[in-house]
Write a protein that holds these residues in place. Structure first.
Motif, short mmCIF file in Angstrom:
data_model
loop_
_atom_site.label_atom_id
_atom_site.label_comp_id
_atom_site.label_asym_id
_atom_site.label_seq_id
_atom_site.Cartn_x
_atom_site.Cartn_y
_atom_site.Cartn_z
N ALA A 53 5.98 51.04 -23.00
CA ALA A 53 4.58 51.18 -22.59
C ALA A 53 4.40 50.54 -21.21
CB ALA A 53 3.65 50.51 -23.59
N ARG A 54 3.34 50.98 -20.53
CA ARG A 54 2.94 50.35 -19.27
C ARG A 54 1.44 50.10 -19.32
NH1 ARG A 54 6.78 53.79 -17.46
NH2 ARG A 54 8.54 52.78 -16.47
N TYR A 55 1.07 48.93 -18.88
CA TYR A 55 -0.33 48.52 -18.84
C TYR A 55 -0.65 48.17 -17.39
CZ TYR A 55 -4.22 45.21 -19.21
OH TYR A 55 -5.40 44.53 -19.03
N THR A 93 -5.74 50.32 -17.90
CA THR A 93 -5.20 51.57 -18.41
C THR A 93 -3.85 51.28 -19.07
OG1 THR A 93 -4.11 52.13 -16.33
CG2 THR A 93 -6.31 53.04 -16.68
N SER A 94 -3.55 52.03 -20.11
CA SER A 94 -2.27 51.89 -20.79
C SER A 94 -1.63 53.25 -20.94
CB SER A 94 -2.47 51.28 -22.19
OG SER A 94 -3.00 49.98 -22.10
N THR A 95 -0.32 53.27 -20.82
CA THR A 95 0.47 54.47 -21.05
C THR A 95 1.47 54.12 -22.13
OG1 THR A 95 0.23 55.09 -18.73
CG2 THR A 95 1.98 56.19 -19.98
N LEU A 97 4.70 55.05 -24.33
CA LEU A 97 5.89 55.88 -24.18
C LEU A 97 6.68 56.03 -25.48
CD1 LEU A 97 7.00 54.25 -20.83
CD2 LEU A 97 5.74 56.40 -21.12
#
Length: 148
Positions: free
Chosen positions: A108-110, A65-67, A69
């Motif tokens: 971003a966060r992965y 999953t990736s977020t 930002l």
């Protein structure tokens, strides 16, 4: 084996091949760079493909999953920080988180949920001691949790 480091950072410069038609980092490039950061950490602590083959156990991806930002553009340099976000009691399953930062600001966060696969039996297993000891040294996120 080299001496493991508890945290891992890698700096990357966004290349032409990483951007989409709008000039920003394409979503799938985040996964590519996160995989690169994870591979660099594994190799940095001596967990090379040859070691995984010898131990008969290797990491596999179950979910990603990736977020996103902030926008990232061609030519920017990012710092990727890999940490352990979760693990099962026996270590057979885990979650790695890679935070993408520009000037120490997250962009971003992965998150990758993975497991250790016995290469011969083709089953998820607890990792052998050599792998387990190295992975235990990876820095945990502040919200680290145990998986059921």
């Amino acid at each position: 084996m080299s001496t493991p480091t508890p945290s891992h950072e890698v700096r990357v410069k966004i290349r032409w091949a990483d951007v989409d038609a709008y000039g920003h980092l394409r979503h799938s490039a985040f996964a590519d760079w996160a995989t690169f950061a994870r591979s660099e950490w594994f190799e940095g602590v001596g967990l090379t493909p040859a070691v995984f083959a010898k131990e008969g156990t290797a990491p596999i991806t179950l979910e990603e999953t990736s977020t996103f930002l902030k926008e990232v553009r061609l030519g920017e340099t990012l710092t990727l920080r890999m940490q352990r976000a979760a693990a099962s009691a026996d270590g057979s399953r885990f979650v790695h988180e890679v935070t993408f930062e520009r000037n120490e600001v997250p962009v971003a966060r992965y998150r990758m949920t993975g497991a250790w696969l016995n290469l011969q039996a083709r089953r998820i297993v607890a990792p052998p001691a050599l792998i387990s000891e190295a992975v235990e040294l990876l820095e945990k996120t502040a919200s680290f949790r145990q998986l059921d």
